[in-house]
Design an enzyme around this catalytic site. Structure first.
Site, PDB file in Angstrom:
ATOM      1  N   HIS A  72     -10.437   4.880   0.994  1.00 52.15           N
ATOM      2  CA  HIS A  72      -8.843   4.930  -0.118  1.00 52.15           C
ATOM      3  C   HIS A  72      -9.892   5.314  -1.516  1.00 52.15           C
ATOM      4  O   HIS A  72     -10.586   5.113  -2.114  1.00 52.15           O
ATOM      5  CB  HIS A  72      -8.575   3.617  -0.607  1.00 52.15           C
ATOM      6  CG  HIS A  72      -6.987   3.098   0.029  1.00 52.15           C
ATOM      7  ND1 HIS A  72      -7.495   1.740   0.894  1.00 52.15           N
ATOM      8  CD2 HIS A  72      -6.572   3.604   1.197  1.00 52.15           C
ATOM      9  CE1 HIS A  72      -6.217   1.444   1.794  1.00 52.15           C
ATOM     10  NE2 HIS A  72      -6.239   2.880   1.946  1.00 52.15           N
TER      11      HIS A  72
ATOM     12  N   GLU B 103     -13.509  -6.208   1.047  1.00 51.33           N
ATOM     13  CA  GLU B 103     -13.094  -6.098  -0.100  1.00 51.33           C
ATOM     14  C   GLU B 103     -13.494  -6.405  -1.123  1.00 51.33           C
ATOM     15  O   GLU B 103     -14.422  -8.191  -1.376  1.00 51.33           O
ATOM     16  CB  GLU B 103     -11.668  -6.769  -0.211  1.00 51.33           C
ATOM     17  CG  GLU B 103     -10.562  -6.312   0.842  1.00 51.33           C
ATOM     18  CD  GLU B 103      -9.883  -4.911   0.258  1.00 51.33           C
ATOM     19  OE1 GLU B 103     -10.099  -4.920  -0.166  1.00 51.33           O
ATOM     20  OE2 GLU B 103      -9.333  -4.763   0.878  1.00 51.33           O
TER      21      GLU B 103
ATOM     22  N   HIS C 140     -14.172  -1.625   0.807  1.00 55.56           N
ATOM     23  CA  HIS C 140     -12.454  -1.623   0.208  1.00 55.56           C
ATOM     24  C   HIS C 140     -12.533  -1.654  -1.383  1.00 55.56           C
ATOM     25  O   HIS C 140     -13.592  -2.110  -1.105  1.00 55.56           O
ATOM     26  CB  HIS C 140     -11.396  -1.744   1.377  1.00 55.56           C
ATOM     27  CG  HIS C 140     -10.855  -0.951   2.223  1.00 55.56           C
ATOM     28  ND1 HIS C 140      -9.784  -0.261   1.356  1.00 55.56           N
ATOM     29  CD2 HIS C 140     -11.046  -1.178   3.279  1.00 55.56           C
ATOM     30  CE1 HIS C 140      -9.870   0.470   3.553  1.00 55.56           C
ATOM     31  NE2 HIS C 140     -10.809   0.609   4.213  1.00 55.56           N
TER      32      HIS C 140
ATOM     33  N   GLU D 164     -11.052   3.689  -4.656  1.00 56.24           N
ATOM     34  CA  GLU D 164     -11.459   2.358  -4.410  1.00 56.24           C
ATOM     35  C   GLU D 164     -12.992   2.867  -4.473  1.00 56.24           C
ATOM     36  O   GLU D 164     -13.772   2.318  -3.691  1.00 56.24           O
ATOM     37  CB  GLU D 164     -11.222   1.347  -2.511  1.00 56.24           C
ATOM     38  CG  GLU D 164      -9.590   0.996  -3.592  1.00 56.24           C
ATOM     39  CD  GLU D 164      -8.993   1.126  -2.107  1.00 56.24           C
ATOM     40  OE1 GLU D 164      -9.821   0.957  -1.197  1.00 56.24           O
ATOM     41  OE2 GLU D 164      -8.106   1.010  -1.919  1.00 56.24           O
TER      42      GLU D 164
END
Length: 732
Positions: free
Chosen positions: A358, A589, A496, A361
């Protein structure tokens, strides 16, 4: 009424410039007095706007005073501007902003100061206050830029600070903790699936004791500045102060908001530290790192330059290659790091990190650029841990899987990119939903009792629809799939941002259409181990005093979660990697803030440095070995390694070597290959470092030997002929 007030204001005496204002020509915009009406025109002088006065014929005329300051002599001139149609009354403030980030037509200001840290959680909840709140879930602690709400309104995790409807003078207050130079404010509306609320204009005040306040004033008029805010819930809007202010507290005072809604906002404050000569305040520990790395955000050009510099500094342990191109033609560069770059060494596992799937990110991208610098620097210094990593494995770092999306986010800037801009590739494809769904055919075959005898439990083929020329498959996705097939990866992590948690497969729920459901793989114990290793080594995840990022507290489960039990993701790279290749992959994350400001990068590196290294070292966990032919002693490619009790097999690489990640314990392991007799042996995995060696020697079946002899045109040996005759007799 508006025309009368404007006329009076036009003939009012000139107001001197604010203290410290530049001594140059200033445009002064006279506007009517403040009126607080939800959704109404932001009255009073706006630092970014001119307000029209309506005339009888539906047009608007503006009286503008131009004050020219020249050697202490003030010359007042009055002229009438050309008329224009009056804009329609809408929910947004009727203002005409000048170019983004400017407060006065005479000068353009740069953002200058970094964010105070509302979004990144550096500002604690206790330092956020408000005049009122509709509920605890809409309290001031929720007024953080880009904070995300849960699916239900009215719970503890709503998506903004919202004042009570009857609050006639709402305000949102931030305590910087010590004197700080405030330079700007960024706002958003309320994040909600069900409601629309945002502030359309606000004032700003400052204080050193939270009792005595002064306001931000316009350069030229000296009147309180009214800043235009948002016209939708998600787009961040930046306003720079006409003059930076040194204070400890800052307040945002909504003046107007969406008609029919309530004053709700999320914010970030731009602020620079100031010196404290009297040491009256405890000095906050400055985020930093002692590693000599290039701590800044790198666009495509800067990334290429940095990778080249690392290669030039460490040419013997690095290799740069491209696995393909993005939709816009940007190359997907990989940095390979090993003592023998460019070749697969027998018995040496292949590991990878992928970032930037992404584009918005951005932290993962920078962490991989930092990691390649760190490994190079420490290898040259003789760091034994790094030296062992580079001699025992082959590391591949893909810092930007979606470079097109990143360039969009980078152009907007770390604080203004919002939550989603740049997430998708240039075809508007979410790359983490773009891999082939191999879960569904596997589960259907399992339900029919076909696994593993008819349908394999590993290396599932691509569905026919996915290979068609018109299939909606991004070029970035195709490039990564070819990369996966070309190199026998064993371990991977997909980096991410936007949360602090490690999620592991399966990412897709087994029950069709279920939004979330615990869906473990046969290797659930291994995935939980891998996830726990990263989460347990990450400084931010291990900070027991930190608050949750958004709407879930993952710390109660050790900061790990099964991906499908969080939210279903069909077509994820993690699931595809597990079902189509030998590679075990998790998603990390990394931070609440998807695109941290560059001054936070040193601390983010320190948060993740040990975790990045420790995770790579987990490739040593389990068993490894070579499957060889008894006659030739050559490795057997594509031999299947099956572990009793685990319904997921792996295969050998082209040299016959394999790696099978397992948690400590005793396992019965079977090696099999087409044309060979299977062999089963016991393999023990201990807590000691290093994979347990578990080699196999396979003997060809008589049919395979005959097939090879006939293909070579040789005579069949008597012993083989007798064995074949006995086999035929048994069948008869």
């Amino acid at each position: 009424m508006w025309g009368l007030l404007l006329a009076l204001a036009a003939f009012a005496p000139a107001v001197g410039p604010a203290l410290g204002a530049p001594r140059n020509s200033v445009l002064d915009l006279a506007q009517p007095a403040t009126t607080k009406v939800p959704g109404s025109i932001p009255a009073r002088n706006s630092s970014l706007a001119q307000l029209p006065a309506e005339t009888a014929n539906g047009t608007s005329e503006q009286h503008v005073r131009i004050r020219i300051i020249k050697k202490k002599k003030v010359i007042m001139k009055k002229r009438k501007k050309l008329t224009r149609p009056t804009p329609l009354v809408t929910a947004r403030p009727l203002v005409t902003p000048t170019p983004a980030g400017t407060l006065n037509p005479a000068e353009k200001q740069e953002t200058g100061c970094p964010p105070l840290g509302l979004e990144s959680l550096r500002v604690s909840d206790s330092r956020l206050e408000a005049s009122s709140s509709q509920s605890f879930g809409l309290g001031p602690h929720r007024g953080r830029l880009n904070i995300q709400s849960g699916l239900e309104d009215g719970d503890l995790y709503d998506g903004a600070w919202c004042a009570e409807e009857q609050d006639t003078d709402p305000w949102f207050q931030v305590d910087a903790g010590h004197p700080t130079r405030f330079s700007g404010v960024i706002t958003q509306g309320r994040n909600s699936v069900w409601r629309y609320d945002w502030v359309t204009s606000y004032k700003v005040q400052f204080s050193n004791d939270s009792r005595t306040w002064w306001g931000s004033r316009n350069h030229s008029s000296g009147m309180d500045a009214v800043f235009p805010a948002n016209s939708d819930p998600e787009t961040p809007v930046l306003n720079l102060l006409p003059e930076p202010q040194v204070a400890r507290f800052i307040r945002l005072l909504p003046q107007t908001w969406l008609q029919g809604g309530t004053p709700c906002l999320r914010a970030e404050i731009l602020a620079c530290p100031v010196s404290d000569p009297n040491d009256l305040f405890l000095e906050a520990s400055a985020p930093g790192s002692s590693d000599p790395l290039d701590f800044r955000h790198h666009n495509y050009k800067a990334m290429r330059k940095l990778m080249k510099q690392v290669h030039e500094q460490c040419p013997n342990i690095t290799r740069i290659y491209s696995i393909g191109k993005s939709y816009q033609g940007l190359k997907l560069y990989v940095m390979e790091m090993s003592d023998q770059p460019g070749e697969h060494e027998l018995g040496e596992p292949e590991v990878r990190y992928v970032a930037g799937m992404h584009g918005n990110e951005a932290l993962g991208r920078e962490l991989l650029l930092f990691l390649m610098q760190f490994l190079c620097h420490e290898f040259l210094r003789g760091n034994p841990r790094v030296t062992r990593l580079l001699t025992e494995m082959r590391i591949h770092l893909l810092p930007s899987m979606n470079p097109d999306g990143y360039e969009i986010a980078y152009h907007r800037g770390s604080e203004l990119v919002g939550w989603a801009e740049g997430r998708w590739n240039n075809q508007s494809i979410d790359l983490n939903h773009n891999f082939a769904d191999l879960n569904t055919p596997l589960w259907e075959a399992q339900d029919d009792g076909k696994v593993p005898h008819i349908v394999p439990n590993h290396h599932l083929p691509l569905p026919t629809y996915y290979t068609l020329p018109n299939a909606t498959v991004a070029p970035e996705t195709r490039a990564v799939i070819k990369w996966m097939k070309r190199i026998p990866f064993v371990l991977s992590a997909n980096l991410h941002g936007g949360e602090l948690v490690v999620s592991y497969p399966f990412d897709m729920t087994r029950t069709p259409w279920a939004a979330r459901e615990l869906t473990p793989t046969p290797d659930d114990a291994v995935f939980r181990w891998l996830s726990t290793v990263y989460a347990g080594s990450n400084l931010a995840m291990q900070d027991t005093s930190r608050r949750p990022c958004h709407s879930q507290d993952f710390s109660v489960h050790g900061n790990i979660i099964n991906g499908a039990d969080w939210h279903t993701v069909p077509g994820s790279m993690n699931d595809f990697s597990y079902l189509h290749t030998n590679c075990f992959e998790v998603t990390v994350e990394l931070s609440c803030d998807k695109f941290p400001h560059e001054n936070e990068l040193p601390q983010e590196w320190e948060n993740n440095k040990d975790a990045l290294l420790t995770y790579l070292e987990q490739v040593r966990m389990g068993i490894a070995g070579v499957v060889r032919d008894k006659d030739t002693e050559l490795g057997i490619a594509d031999a299947v390694i099956a572990v009793d009790g685990i319904n997921h097999d792996v295969t050998t690489a082209w040299g016959g070597d394999y790696w099978r990640l397992l948690t400590p314990g005793d396992y019965m392991v079977t090696a099999s290959a087409e044309g060979y007799h299977s062999v089963t042996r016991n393999c023990r995995v201990t807590f000691e470092e290093g994979p347990f060696p578990c080699n196999f020697v396979l003997t060809k079946t008589p049919k395979q030997r005959l097939r090879e002899l006939l293909a070579a045109g040789a005579k069949v040996p008597p012993d083989l002929r007798r064995r074949l005759e006995r086999l035929r007799g048994q069948k008869d």
